[in-house]
Design a protein around this motif. Structure first.
Motif, PDB file in Angstrom:
ATOM      1  N   ARG A  90      38.552  36.232  41.031  1.00  0.00           N
ATOM      2  CA  ARG A  90      39.719  36.740  39.917  1.00  0.00           C
ATOM      3  C   ARG A  90      40.599  37.879  40.651  1.00  0.00           C
ATOM      4  O   ARG A  90      41.999  38.861  40.127  1.00  0.00           O
ATOM      5  CB  ARG A  90      39.788  36.718  38.579  1.00  0.00           C
ATOM      6  N   THR A 112      42.933  37.557  43.527  1.00  0.00           N
ATOM      7  CA  THR A 112      43.986  36.904  43.168  1.00  0.00           C
ATOM      8  C   THR A 112      45.193  38.152  43.001  1.00  0.00           C
ATOM      9  O   THR A 112      45.970  37.994  42.613  1.00  0.00           O
ATOM     10  CB  THR A 112      44.044  36.204  41.695  1.00  0.00           C
ATOM     11  N   ALA A 113      44.220  39.041  41.534  1.00  0.00           N
ATOM     12  CA  ALA A 113      45.102  39.800  41.195  1.00  0.00           C
ATOM     13  C   ALA A 113      45.675  41.497  42.148  1.00  0.00           C
ATOM     14  O   ALA A 113      46.827  41.569  42.553  1.00  0.00           O
ATOM     15  CB  ALA A 113      44.644  41.158  40.413  1.00  0.00           C
ATOM     16  N   ARG A 140      49.036  39.185  44.229  1.00  0.00           N
ATOM     17  CA  ARG A 140      49.778  39.061  43.275  1.00  0.00           C
ATOM     18  C   ARG A 140      50.265  41.133  43.195  1.00  0.00           C
ATOM     19  O   ARG A 140      51.590  40.214  43.037  1.00  0.00           O
ATOM     20  CB  ARG A 140      49.373  39.425  41.771  1.00  0.00           C
ATOM     21  N   ARG A 193      48.395  49.050  30.404  1.00  0.00           N
ATOM     22  CA  ARG A 193      49.087  49.513  31.828  1.00  0.00           C
ATOM     23  C   ARG A 193      49.808  50.412  32.094  1.00  0.00           C
ATOM     24  O   ARG A 193      49.242  50.929  32.696  1.00  0.00           O
ATOM     25  CB  ARG A 193      49.955  47.822  32.002  1.00  0.00           C
ATOM     26  N   ASP A 205      40.878  44.033  31.344  1.00  0.00           N
ATOM     27  CA  ASP A 205      41.563  44.409  31.622  1.00  0.00           C
ATOM     28  C   ASP A 205      41.675  44.544  33.260  1.00  0.00           C
ATOM     29  O   ASP A 205      42.719  44.965  33.910  1.00  0.00           O
ATOM     30  CB  ASP A 205      42.259  46.348  31.201  1.00  0.00           C
ATOM     31  N   GLU A 241      42.175  42.834  36.043  1.00  0.00           N
ATOM     32  CA  GLU A 241      43.000  42.520  36.702  1.00  0.00           C
ATOM     33  C   GLU A 241      44.359  42.807  36.736  1.00  0.00           C
ATOM     34  O   GLU A 241      45.049  43.856  37.648  1.00  0.00           O
ATOM     35  CB  GLU A 241      43.576  40.829  36.294  1.00  0.00           C
ATOM     36  N   VAL A 242      44.811  44.137  35.738  1.00  0.00           N
ATOM     37  CA  VAL A 242      45.796  44.539  35.540  1.00  0.00           C
ATOM     38  C   VAL A 242      45.613  46.576  36.365  1.00  0.00           C
ATOM     39  O   VAL A 242      46.646  46.601  36.752  1.00  0.00           O
ATOM     40  CB  VAL A 242      45.931  45.079  33.798  1.00  0.00           C
ATOM     41  N   GLU A 299      46.186  45.279  39.159  1.00  0.00           N
ATOM     42  CA  GLU A 299      47.333  45.436  40.215  1.00  0.00           C
ATOM     43  C   GLU A 299      48.369  46.869  40.218  1.00  0.00           C
ATOM     44  O   GLU A 299      48.955  46.622  40.984  1.00  0.00           O
ATOM     45  CB  GLU A 299      47.929  44.985  38.674  1.00  0.00           C
TER      46      GLU A 299
END
Ligand SMILES: *Cc1c(COP(=O)(O)O)cnc(C)c1O
Length: 224
Positions: free
Chosen positions: A9, A12-13, A16, A169, A202, A204-205, A208
């Motif tokens: 995961r 993947t983040a 992105r 975020r 949080d 993954e955020v 990013e």
């Protein structure tokens, strides 16, 4: 255990956000599990483990000694417990005052070691009880910069509990912007500084938004 799931995961983040694989690392937070489970997680590939209390750090470290775990102290640290952590934790994430930094310097100097630390910044304001305000982070960094036995590696923050990770975020963006500004001022290692942000709710955020270290516990152990 969901170690591989969390890593995938995270990757993947990162993809992105256009970040290369391996541009972030996981500190697996073992505070809610036994030493045996922590050891099993290490054997799956989680080389860096974190505890939020000194007692947990000391006891897990003893139980897992010889395995080559890289330990992180991620929780609030009282000055009277600094002795138990300096030289034992590879990275202390939670330095939020000059008095605490002074005590780390004092203990590290008597042991002739250099202790890597992060400054914990409270970017969330009133919702968080620990961490220095963003306005005061530069002065603390400048103070640490003069110390011979404390090396500042970057910044850490803890976001408040949110129902939707999107709510936090902006806080991660704020930490990243502060890091960039402090690096430009020469207060953080240029380009190569760490941003420790993102937990189960949080991460993954956070990746990013530029986290280089995520601190994840519950997601790894769900279903155990
Ligand atoms: C417990 C803890 C984490 C991990 O929290 P999870 O929600 O279980 O992923 C991260 N950082 C700190 C400082 C913690 O105390």
């Amino acid at each position: 255990m969901n170690y591989r799931n969390v890593i995938s995961r995270g990757e993947t983040a990162a993809a992105r956000a256009g970040r290369p694989p391996g541009s972030w690392r996981l500190v697996a937070v073992t505070k809610t599990v036994s030493a045996q489970t922590a050891a099993a997680l290490f054997d799956l590939g989680a080389r860096e483990l974190g505890e939020n209390r000194v007692q947990g750090l000391v006891s897990k470290q003893y139980a897992l000694s010889g395995k080559g775990v890289v330990w992180h102290m991620i929780g609030h640290l009282q000055r009277n417990k600094v002795k138990k952590v300096v030289g034992e934790a590879a990275l202390i994430h939670s330095v939020d005052s000059e008095r605490l930094a002074d005590e780390i310097e004092r203990v590290a100097s008597t042991r002739d070691v250099v202790q890597d630390v992060l400054i914990e910044v409270n970017v969330a304001g009133e919702e968080s009880k620990y961490g220095i305000s963003p306005e005061d982070a530069s002065a603390l960094a400048a103070g640490i910069g003069k110390m011979e036995h404390v090396r500042l590696r970057g910044l850490m923050t803890m976001a408040p509990i949110a129902e939707d990770a999107e709510e936090v975020r902006p806080l991660f963006r704020r930490l990243k912007a502060l890091g960039g500004q402090m690096a430009a001022e020469g207060l953080l290692p240029d380009k190569d500084y760490d941003l420790s942000m993102g937990m189960t709710q949080d991460f993954e955020v956070a990746i990013e938004e530029g986290a280089t270290i995520i601190r994840v516990g519950s997601a790894l152990f769900a279903g155990l």
